[in-house]
Scaffold this motif. Sequence first.
Motif, PDB file in Angstrom:
ATOM      1  N   GLU A 126       0.834  -1.212   0.000  1.00  0.00           N
ATOM      2  CA  GLU A 126       0.000   0.000   0.000  1.00  0.00           C
ATOM      3  C   GLU A 126       0.866   1.258   0.000  1.00  0.00           C
ATOM      4  O   GLU A 126       0.574   2.230  -0.716  1.00  0.00           O
ATOM      5  CB  GLU A 126      -0.928  -0.018   1.216  1.00  0.00           C
ATOM      6  N   TYR A 127       1.935   1.254   0.777  1.00  0.00           N
ATOM      7  CA  TYR A 127       2.857   2.396   0.805  1.00  0.00           C
ATOM      8  C   TYR A 127       3.559   2.549  -0.550  1.00  0.00           C
ATOM      9  O   TYR A 127       3.792   3.671  -1.020  1.00  0.00           O
ATOM     10  CB  TYR A 127       3.892   2.220   1.922  1.00  0.00           C
ATOM     11  N   ALA A 128       3.912   1.409  -1.155  1.00  0.00           N
ATOM     12  CA  ALA A 128       4.588   1.466  -2.453  1.00  0.00           C
ATOM     13  C   ALA A 128       3.673   2.090  -3.505  1.00  0.00           C
ATOM     14  O   ALA A 128       4.100   2.935  -4.309  1.00  0.00           O
ATOM     15  CB  ALA A 128       5.005   0.061  -2.880  1.00  0.00           C
ATOM     16  N   ARG A 129       2.401   1.678  -3.535  1.00  0.00           N
ATOM     17  CA  ARG A 129       1.457   2.228  -4.506  1.00  0.00           C
ATOM     18  C   ARG A 129       1.247   3.729  -4.266  1.00  0.00           C
ATOM     19  O   ARG A 129       1.187   4.520  -5.229  1.00  0.00           O
ATOM     20  CB  ARG A 129       0.127   1.480  -4.404  1.00  0.00           C
ATOM     21  N   ALA A 130       1.150   4.139  -3.024  1.00  0.00           N
ATOM     22  CA  ALA A 130       0.974   5.563  -2.711  1.00  0.00           C
ATOM     23  C   ALA A 130       2.177   6.379  -3.179  1.00  0.00           C
ATOM     24  O   ALA A 130       2.023   7.477  -3.730  1.00  0.00           O
ATOM     25  CB  ALA A 130       0.760   5.741  -1.205  1.00  0.00           C
ATOM     26  N   ALA A 131       3.369   5.826  -2.985  1.00  0.00           N
ATOM     27  CA  ALA A 131       4.583   6.533  -3.415  1.00  0.00           C
ATOM     28  C   ALA A 131       4.628   6.663  -4.933  1.00  0.00           C
ATOM     29  O   ALA A 131       5.054   7.699  -5.466  1.00  0.00           O
ATOM     30  CB  ALA A 131       5.817   5.793  -2.907  1.00  0.00           C
ATOM     31  N   LEU A 132       4.194   5.620  -5.638  1.00  0.00           N
ATOM     32  CA  LEU A 132       4.151   5.677  -7.103  1.00  0.00           C
ATOM     33  C   LEU A 132       3.181   6.766  -7.557  1.00  0.00           C
ATOM     34  O   LEU A 132       3.481   7.542  -8.476  1.00  0.00           O
ATOM     35  CB  LEU A 132       3.735   4.323  -7.674  1.00  0.00           C
ATOM     36  N   ASN A 133       2.035   6.829  -6.907  1.00  0.00           N
ATOM     37  CA  ASN A 133       1.043   7.841  -7.267  1.00  0.00           C
ATOM     38  C   ASN A 133       1.549   9.253  -6.998  1.00  0.00           C
ATOM     39  O   ASN A 133       1.076  10.221  -7.624  1.00  0.00           O
ATOM     40  CB  ASN A 133      -0.252   7.604  -6.497  1.00  0.00           C
ATOM     41  N   GLU A 134       2.501   9.382  -6.067  1.00  0.00           N
ATOM     42  CA  GLU A 134       3.095  10.690  -5.765  1.00  0.00           C
ATOM     43  C   GLU A 134       4.223  11.036  -6.729  1.00  0.00           C
ATOM     44  O   GLU A 134       4.827  12.093  -6.637  1.00  0.00           O
ATOM     45  CB  GLU A 134       3.631  10.701  -4.335  1.00  0.00           C
ATOM     46  N   GLY A 135       4.524  10.100  -7.651  1.00  0.00           N
ATOM     47  CA  GLY A 135       5.554  10.370  -8.646  1.00  0.00           C
ATOM     48  C   GLY A 135       6.958   9.985  -8.221  1.00  0.00           C
ATOM     49  O   GLY A 135       7.939  10.407  -8.853  1.00  0.00           O
ATOM     50  N   LYS A 136       7.093   9.172  -7.172  1.00  0.00           N
ATOM     51  CA  LYS A 136       8.425   8.750  -6.714  1.00  0.00           C
ATOM     52  C   LYS A 136       9.080   7.822  -7.731  1.00  0.00           C
ATOM     53  O   LYS A 136       8.403   7.091  -8.473  1.00  0.00           O
ATOM     54  CB  LYS A 136       8.312   8.034  -5.363  1.00  0.00           C
ATOM     55  N   ASP A 137      10.424   7.827  -7.749  1.00  0.00           N
ATOM     56  CA  ASP A 137      11.156   6.916  -8.641  1.00  0.00           C
ATOM     57  C   ASP A 137      11.269   5.539  -7.993  1.00  0.00           C
ATOM     58  O   ASP A 137      10.697   5.300  -6.911  1.00  0.00           O
ATOM     59  CB  ASP A 137      12.544   7.485  -8.970  1.00  0.00           C
ATOM     60  N   ALA A 138      11.983   4.621  -8.642  1.00  0.00           N
ATOM     61  CA  ALA A 138      12.069   3.232  -8.167  1.00  0.00           C
ATOM     62  C   ALA A 138      12.605   3.163  -6.741  1.00  0.00           C
ATOM     63  O   ALA A 138      12.063   2.434  -5.899  1.00  0.00           O
ATOM     64  CB  ALA A 138      12.958   2.405  -9.108  1.00  0.00           C
ATOM     65  N   LEU A 139      13.666   3.908  -6.457  1.00  0.00           N
ATOM     66  CA  LEU A 139      14.239   3.888  -5.109  1.00  0.00           C
ATOM     67  C   LEU A 139      13.244   4.445  -4.104  1.00  0.00           C
ATOM     68  O   LEU A 139      13.096   3.915  -2.992  1.00  0.00           O
ATOM     69  CB  LEU A 139      15.539   4.703  -5.073  1.00  0.00           C
ATOM     70  N   GLY A 140      12.538   5.498  -4.486  1.00  0.00           N
ATOM     71  CA  GLY A 140      11.556   6.091  -3.589  1.00  0.00           C
ATOM     72  C   GLY A 140      10.393   5.156  -3.292  1.00  0.00           C
ATOM     73  O   GLY A 140       9.903   5.085  -2.164  1.00  0.00           O
ATOM     74  N   VAL A 141       9.951   4.429  -4.314  1.00  0.00           N
ATOM     75  CA  VAL A 141       8.858   3.487  -4.120  1.00  0.00           C
ATOM     76  C   VAL A 141       9.290   2.346  -3.201  1.00  0.00           C
ATOM     77  O   VAL A 141       8.550   1.938  -2.302  1.00  0.00           O
ATOM     78  CB  VAL A 141       8.375   2.934  -5.483  1.00  0.00           C
ATOM     79  N   PHE A 142      10.495   1.828  -3.408  1.00  0.00           N
ATOM     80  CA  PHE A 142      10.990   0.731  -2.569  1.00  0.00           C
ATOM     81  C   PHE A 142      11.215   1.215  -1.137  1.00  0.00           C
ATOM     82  O   PHE A 142      10.917   0.499  -0.173  1.00  0.00           O
ATOM     83  CB  PHE A 142      12.273   0.144  -3.142  1.00  0.00           C
ATOM     84  N   ASP A 143      11.724   2.418  -1.011  1.00  0.00           N
ATOM     85  CA  ASP A 143      11.938   2.986   0.317  1.00  0.00           C
ATOM     86  C   ASP A 143      10.599   3.144   1.049  1.00  0.00           C
ATOM     87  O   ASP A 143      10.493   2.879   2.254  1.00  0.00           O
ATOM     88  CB  ASP A 143      12.627   4.345   0.186  1.00  0.00           C
ATOM     89  N   ALA A 144       9.576   3.543   0.324  1.00  0.00           N
ATOM     90  CA  ALA A 144       8.249   3.681   0.932  1.00  0.00           C
ATOM     91  C   ALA A 144       7.717   2.315   1.370  1.00  0.00           C
ATOM     92  O   ALA A 144       7.068   2.200   2.421  1.00  0.00           O
ATOM     93  CB  ALA A 144       7.292   4.319  -0.074  1.00  0.00           C
ATOM     94  N   ALA A 145       7.986   1.282   0.572  1.00  0.00           N
ATOM     95  CA  ALA A 145       7.552  -0.071   0.929  1.00  0.00           C
ATOM     96  C   ALA A 145       8.182  -0.507   2.246  1.00  0.00           C
ATOM     97  O   ALA A 145       7.508  -1.103   3.103  1.00  0.00           O
ATOM     98  CB  ALA A 145       7.921  -1.057  -0.183  1.00  0.00           C
ATOM     99  N   ILE A 146       9.460  -0.200   2.422  1.00  0.00           N
ATOM    100  CA  ILE A 146      10.130  -0.550   3.679  1.00  0.00           C
ATOM    101  C   ILE A 146       9.529   0.230   4.841  1.00  0.00           C
ATOM    102  O   ILE A 146       9.307  -0.317   5.929  1.00  0.00           O
ATOM    103  CB  ILE A 146      11.643  -0.283   3.584  1.00  0.00           C
ATOM    104  N   GLU A 147       9.236   1.505   4.610  1.00  0.00           N
ATOM    105  CA  GLU A 147       8.604   2.319   5.656  1.00  0.00           C
ATOM    106  C   GLU A 147       7.271   1.704   6.068  1.00  0.00           C
ATOM    107  O   GLU A 147       6.945   1.587   7.251  1.00  0.00           O
ATOM    108  CB  GLU A 147       8.402   3.745   5.159  1.00  0.00           C
TER     109      GLU A 147
END
Length: 557
Positions: A138-159
């Motif tokens: 869910e965090y990964a999808r939200a980060a993608l919708n915010e326009g984050k790059d691959a590292l940002g999406v993965f970092d959000a998933a860990i968060e």
Amino acid sequence: MFNGDTLRDAMISAANNLTNNRKQIDDLNVFPVPDGDTGTNMSMTLGNSARELEKLSGESAGKVAKVNASALLRGARGNSGVITSLLFRGFAKGIGDDEFVTADNIASAFELGVEAAYKAVMKPTEGTILTVARVASEYARAALNEGKDALGVFDAAIEGAKTALEQTPELLPTLKKAGVVDAGGKGFVTILEGMMSVFKDGVMIKSSAVAETPAEEEGSVSAAGEFETEITFTYCTEFIVNRSAESDKEPSELRAYLETIGDCVVVVDDDEIIKVHVHTDHPGNAIEKALTFGQLVHMKIENMRDQHERAKHDSESAKQKPAKSADRTETFTPVTPTKPVGFVSVCAGEGLASLFKDLGVDTIVSGGQTMNPSTDDILRAVESTPAETVYVLPNNKNIIMAAEQTIPISTRKVIVIHTRTVPQGISAMLSFDPDTDVEANAIEMQKATERIATGQVTFAARDSDFDGHQIKKGELLAMLGGKISFTETDLEKSVMKLLKQMIKRDSQFITVIYGEDVTDEQAAELVEQIQAKYGSKAEITVINGGQPIYYYILSVE
């Protein structure tokens, strides 16, 4: 975005990080019974993948993800290992055939992994690894919708995973009472952190632990009558075909050809590989044909006639020596089906193995509470059973999921009976009717497990405040139906007290199975007490099971 080599290094880093933290994750288990702990099972599952990934170089991210998923599936141990393999199987589907890991396919990968894991669990429990993975997605999808790059999406998933992990005690009262987070969830976070070390900093975490015990020793397979079969063909030929993307050939074509030049043909495939076993006098012909399907790896050709003579010599020599441990490794040979139905049973202890074979089990997988066999261990046992339909008796709740993963990848029809204890497995075998069809038998065998009350006496592996019991390490634990009933310090008293809880007015049969840490004299003295108290109302059977961990396994029917 990340290429295939980066993803490969990330997964190896994750495996190493898990191995380094295995003990810490094991210690989070709140259940005090000695078992195949979460950290150990997850570590061994990822270790199997790391060994395969180390052979790759210059491949696409999609290829790496598929190899990883395939290796995890075969190496999956225990429920936590199976769920981890399912998460990464979905992860591979999310990446697909893409050259790179991108922000978009990372989000899809997490979602598909969570979907696969939830579907595989009959009654998903929140507050476990499932919750941690779901919130990560869910965090990964939200980060993608915010326009984050691959590292940002993965970092959000860990968060998200860490946030969910911290909340697991609020979802599971047993965790809150013990003051710990979920072990499987912690393992998943550890995996993601190991991957992030490569994605973010380019640093692969190194393993600080000694090598794991090979899977063949942990979950060994033995087959009855292994020296009795006549050898028709000389060479046992095994290899794996890395399937060519350009080839549209079906594995059934290779199987059909191999059956014209030999016997004992086993061809198991998935999207990436074809695993082949055949007995033939012309291994070169088998290899030439297989090369039309793709590149070959892990080739092994052995002269079975020479092996047979040496094995017979070793077996005859062994008869002159004291018996070995119950968990010794025996060889097995995959075979062509020669009968409609066969059986595979998981158990530990020579006495129990002999009992199951006497009841008609073809192949034994050595394992149980502390040794959860992998999916590949069980698959090898299924493929070595000479039957078109193979019933599998896991005899342990933590092995059922690994057994079920063999269903889609076996060349046989596999039916897993959900036996959670050894007595349930025995009851299932006794209920089998050779004159009834396979599906009706499966129903009756499952019903038979419900008529058995199982009691177990073991020891506490750790101090614990569990389910209302203050438990000290080393105390005797009396368990009824898989749940802790009481603690004791006297072994005979614990058995008699447990039997009192199990006996009903209509009970007719009592079975006492004693383990490797109980002497024949101790067992005889206990059975005398049981006979004096219950002999007039129930038939009492005593078995030297030789099982580890459990001093006594009791069943009442």
